[in-house]
Write an enzyme that holds these catalytic residues in place. Structure first.
Site, PDB file in Angstrom:
ATOM      1  N   LYS B  10      66.159  46.351  18.691  1.00  0.00           N
ATOM      2  CA  LYS B  10      66.037  46.700  20.106  1.00  0.00           C
ATOM      3  C   LYS B  10      66.469  48.150  20.353  1.00  0.00           C
ATOM      4  O   LYS B  10      67.302  48.675  19.626  1.00  0.00           O
ATOM      5  CB  LYS B  10      66.939  45.737  20.887  1.00  0.00           C
ATOM      6  CG  LYS B  10      67.059  45.972  22.371  1.00  0.00           C
ATOM      7  CD  LYS B  10      68.089  45.000  22.934  1.00  0.00           C
ATOM      8  CE  LYS B  10      68.565  45.418  24.324  1.00  0.00           C
ATOM      9  NZ  LYS B  10      69.293  46.708  24.311  1.00  0.00           N
ATOM     10  N   LYS B  15      69.747  51.869  15.469  1.00  0.00           N
ATOM     11  CA  LYS B  15      68.872  51.869  14.280  1.00  0.00           C
ATOM     12  C   LYS B  15      69.010  53.161  13.474  1.00  0.00           C
ATOM     13  O   LYS B  15      69.133  53.123  12.259  1.00  0.00           O
ATOM     14  CB  LYS B  15      67.399  51.737  14.685  1.00  0.00           C
ATOM     15  CG  LYS B  15      66.979  50.373  15.127  1.00  0.00           C
ATOM     16  CD  LYS B  15      65.504  50.352  15.502  1.00  0.00           C
ATOM     17  CE  LYS B  15      65.175  51.302  16.655  1.00  0.00           C
ATOM     18  NZ  LYS B  15      65.850  50.983  17.917  1.00  0.00           N
ATOM     19  N   LYS B  41      60.532  59.903  19.453  1.00  0.00           N
ATOM     20  CA  LYS B  41      61.735  60.641  19.863  1.00  0.00           C
ATOM     21  C   LYS B  41      62.261  61.535  18.727  1.00  0.00           C
ATOM     22  O   LYS B  41      63.074  62.402  18.946  1.00  0.00           O
ATOM     23  CB  LYS B  41      62.841  59.668  20.282  1.00  0.00           C
ATOM     24  CG  LYS B  41      62.566  58.944  21.595  1.00  0.00           C
ATOM     25  CD  LYS B  41      63.810  58.249  22.163  1.00  0.00           C
ATOM     26  CE  LYS B  41      64.358  57.147  21.285  1.00  0.00           C
ATOM     27  NZ  LYS B  41      63.457  55.981  21.145  1.00  0.00           N
ATOM     28  N   ASP B 128      60.526  48.106  19.335  1.00  0.00           N
ATOM     29  CA  ASP B 128      59.824  46.834  19.259  1.00  0.00           C
ATOM     30  C   ASP B 128      58.424  47.120  18.711  1.00  0.00           C
ATOM     31  O   ASP B 128      57.933  48.241  18.819  1.00  0.00           O
ATOM     32  CB  ASP B 128      59.717  46.235  20.677  1.00  0.00           C
ATOM     33  CG  ASP B 128      59.483  44.735  20.636  1.00  0.00           C
ATOM     34  OD1 ASP B 128      59.148  44.212  19.556  1.00  0.00           O
ATOM     35  OD2 ASP B 128      59.631  44.098  21.690  1.00  0.00           O
TER      36      ASP B 128
END
Lengths: 556, 273
Positions: B10, B15, B41, B128
């Protein structure tokens, strides 16, 4: 979506191209990647009109996806600078619609003088026909202006469009009819219409919208908004044309009575014939001749769009006396209407027992009132193979399928092919259209004497293209040709050009003479069948007796 | 032996920080590692290089999108402990197509033959799997790894990622190696109870528990991996990464997950502790 070898309908943006390319000073701009511009050359390849197709692809590249840039405003400015259209229609292709961009805002940024219309043709919800019809209806709503009716009786002819099926010659036919009636043609749209013509649509006394696929919705709108009555029937066949003419005159005279305008009289029917003295169509007489007698036992399968499928089924049945083996359409959204029109024409629902009948899931053929409804050409070919009709009336794809099945086929419905954009006069509508279709049926279907010979010897010996070359090589030179060297090489044997193949029996002179009495177009086939028979019987010399015996054995 | 991992979780779950520390741990055990940031990003490799490196899209722009002019050295940078790094990049938010860029980058690496040059490749993918592009790393990965916290939202997202992996595993070799529990709050009793329950329900396990510690937050701010930081509890923070690197390099257990339905998970999670 599904990858297909053949699509009956084009994509949504192809439908947009058809409308733009039909009209005067209207240009389509496709916001699309390079591959989606395949629709542009279809127009040049098939219609071969002198002008460039009125459509431009504003190419979306990987860079645009990666950087969020968009070429569209620049394309719009270029199109305006070079072509000066009155209206530019922008639409996304199947690929770019996934980006969910707001093309309205992007197009507004181009600040062009020309009007820009962003048409929301969602290719995941609609294909060519709905997209083209939707756009034309939108243009009608946008441009039609209230105004007084023309002084003289007049009609609009609504529906002919670029890449339509024989629409140019249909138009010639309809214009001739109007001329004969003394009725003025106010506007033809979309083909050849400018935005000013679109504005003039409400001046007509009556709208003629013969095609179910394009123009009917616009005519409905004009009827609701401006009270213009509309004639929606397609005059396919002699009796339907007669009924259509009477209705046309009646409707025009209703308007005439209301506005106190001049009346329209139906002239003697000979006035509608090309020579001015015969019956307007040869079909009613022709259908009673001995030639046509051989049609009475024949049956046909018809597959196509809505308008032509219905028109042709009725024509074959009612006017040529043929049986209808089955019918179908690829336009699922028109299946209900087609089925309703063909009540009583289709054989009792035999296909409801067939294994395909209850497969109604997406992409599977379904059955509506005995009508085959599918956009998979394989389903249509399978149905034809199952029915083995004497004649198939279909699209170019059915023509192709029927070559493999060795069944005579004529093309009666879009999508079009170069052969449907010929220079000569080949309408589908009106009295002339009835003549054209009847000729086509007559010259395509196997008849009379020919049929007798085929029953005797297998087929007419008229091989199709796939093995045509072989046919010429083996059969056109007479009986004494040595076996071809290529055959020997191809089969791996040593080339012995002067030694006849051991298996080929020799013909005695009197048997040869008898063979020459067989009509030339089946002679090759007869020769081969007799040789095959002789080989099977272990006979090396074909004498008159052997020939007679072969004829007996082969069903003669 | 080469090992390709695709790390999902999420948004905001950590991450990039986790991937970077895991990559560093692999490298410190002697592996040749490439970390690929698959998020428009493009901040995945920041802890390894200390900079926002040029993305594949930046490089393509320089060569006017002539992909044949791209040299692999233009896009691959070198970070801490010899880890090579790469960022796919993408269009500005709200334009173009991020998924397209990720999918194209993953294919480009294949064309460069990069998948054979490393012992370990770590794909750090965004939140996701929203479209085909973002699932492209799963076409190449041996294992999917999901990062989650002991809360409903991240477990709900983890379940959806299990669905994506299950779907992919029909045609690709990818399986789920496990869940990394992030921000495990031992001090206030957060633990991993919900995550344990979820892991056993979908048929996987928790392969590492990363503590909720300020040192990790500060490492991210500093643009460094944990291994370069100094401070109390450093060993405690590093230990799970070293352990996971060791575990993943030695043929970890892996499964095709059996995720719950989106509605089902709402019904059962209330009964968990």
């Amino acid at each position: 979506m599904r990858l297909a070898l053949w699509m009956y309908e084009g994509t949504a943006h192809h439908g947009v191209g058809r409308i733009a390319n039909s009209m005067q000073k209207v240009h389509a701009v496709f916001h699309a990647p390079q591959g989606d511009d395949y629709v542009n050359p279809i127009f040049t390849m098939l219609e071969r009109t002198p002008a460039f197709p009125q459509m431009t692809t504003s190419v979306v590249s990987g860079r645009d996806l990666a950087q969020g840039t968009i070429r569209l405003p620049e394309t719009l400015r270029q199109v305006e600078a070079k072509l000066h259209p009155d209206l530019i229609i922008v639409c996304a292709s199947c690929s770019t619609i996934l980006l969910q961009e707001d093309l309205e805002v992007v197009a507004a940024n181009a600040h062009t003088q020309a009007e820009v219309l962003v048409y929301d043709a969602n290719p995941y919800r609609m294909a060519e026909v709905l997209s083209a019809d939707g756009l034309f209806t939108q243009l009608t709503k946008r441009y039609a202006r209230p105004q007084p009716l023309t002084a003289r009786p007049s009609v609009n002819i609504i529906g002919p469009a670029s890449l339509g099926f024989h629409v140019r010659t249909d138009l010639i036919c309809l214009r001739r009819i109007m001329q004969t009636l003394g009725v003025q043609v106010n506007v033809i749209a979309p083909l050849g219409a400018s935005l000013a013509d679109m504005a003039r649509l409400p001046a007509a006394w009556l709208n003629i919208a013969p095609y179910r696929e394009l123009g009917r919705k616009a005519a409905v709108y004009l009827e609701e908004q401006f009270g213009t009555p509309a004639l929606y029937d397609a005059p396919i066949g002699v009796q339907p044309t007669l009924a259509w003419l009477r209705r046309l005159v009646e409707m025009l005279n209703d308007v005439g009575a209301r506005v106190d305008g001049p009346a329209v009289d139906l002239p003697p029917l000979t006035a509608f014939s090309l020579d001015g003295m015969s019956a307007p169509s040869g079909v009613p007489w022709f259908a009673r001749t001995a030639d046509m007698d051989s049609f009475s036992s024949k049956n046909a399968f018809v597959f196509g769009d809505a308008t032509h499928t219905v028109g042709i089924v009725k024509f074959l049945h009612d006017e040529l006396g043929m049986d209808i083996a089955g019918a179908g359409t690829y336009l699922a959204h028109e299946a209900g209407w087609v089925a309703e029109q063909l009540v009583g024409y289709l054989p009792p629902t035999a296909d409801q027992e067939s294994p395909t009948a209850d497969r109604t899931a997406h992409g599977q053929p379904s059955s509506v009132g005995g009508l085959l409804v599918t956009d998979r050409f394989q389903d249509v070919a399978a149905r034809i193979a199952e029915l083995q009709p004497s004649l198939v009336c279909g699209t170019q794809m059915e023509r192709h399928s029927c070559r493999k099945l060795d069944i005579p086929c004529i093309v009666i419905a879009p999508p079009t092919h170069i052969e449907n954009h010929l220079l000569g006069y080949r309408p589908m509508l009106g009295f002339d259209g009835a003549d054209v279709i009847a000729d086509e049926v007559y010259t395509t279907t196997t008849l009379g004497l020919e049929k007798h010979l085929i029953d005797l010897f297998g087929d007419a010996g008229l091989e199709y293209e796939e093995n045509g070359g072989q046919e010429i090589g083996q059969d056109t030179p007479a009986l004494d040709t040595p076996p071809s060297q290529e055959n020997a090489v191809a089969s791996g044997a040593l080339p012995h050009p002067l030694t006849p193949k051991a298996q080929t029996p020799t013909w005695t002179p009197d048997a040869q003479a008898m063979l020459k009495k067989v009509p030339f177009f089946v002679r090759g086939r007869v020769q081969r069948n007799v040789e095959k028979y002789a080989t099977e019987q272990g006979v090396s010399d074909i004498t008159v007796d052997v020939l007679q015996a072969a004829k007996e054995a082969l069903g003669g | 032996m080469s090992l390709t991992l695709a790390v999902y979780g999420k948004g905001g779950i950590g991450k990039s920080t986790t991937s970077a520390n895991l990559s560093a741990a692999f490298a410190l055990q002697g592996a040749k590692v490439l970390q690929i940031g698959c998020d428009p990003k493009h901040d995945s490799t920041f802890p390894l290089t200390g900079t926002l490196q040029n993305t594949v899209i930046d490089v393509l722009t320089e060569v006017d999108f002539h992909i044949e002019d791209v040299d692999i050295d233009d896009v691959v940078k070198h970070g801490y402990a010899g880890v090579d790094t790469l960022e796919s990049g993408g269009p500005p938010a709200g334009s173009g197509c991020g998924g397209y860029v990720v999918g194209e980058t993953v294919k480009l690496l294949n064309e460069f033959g990069l998948y054979n040059k490393y012992d370990v490749i770590v794909f750090d993918v965004l939140g996701d799997v929203v479209c085909g592009g973002f699932s492209a790393p799963l076409n190449y990965a041996d294992f999917g790894v999901i990062i989650a916290c002991n809360d409903f939202d991240s477990i709900f997202a983890a379940n959806r990622l299990c669905l994506a992996i299950k779907q992919k595993s029909v045609r690709y070799k990818v399986k789920l190696a496990g869940i990394i529990a992030n921000r495990v709050d031992y001090e206030y009793g957060g633990g991993t109870a919900l995550l344990d329950e979820f892991a056993s329900t979908v048929g996987t396990e928790i392969i590492g528990k990363v503590p909720y510690h300020d040192l990790i937050r500060r490492s991210r701010l500093a643009g460094r991996t944990l291994f370069e930081m100094e401070g109390p509890d450093k060993e405690q923070c590093i230990a799970p990464f070293t352990h996971m690197a060791d575990y993943l390099l030695n043929q970890p257990r892996s499964e095709v997950p059996s995720p719950l339905g989106d509605r089902e998970i709402f019904n059962v999670i209330g009964g968990w502790k």
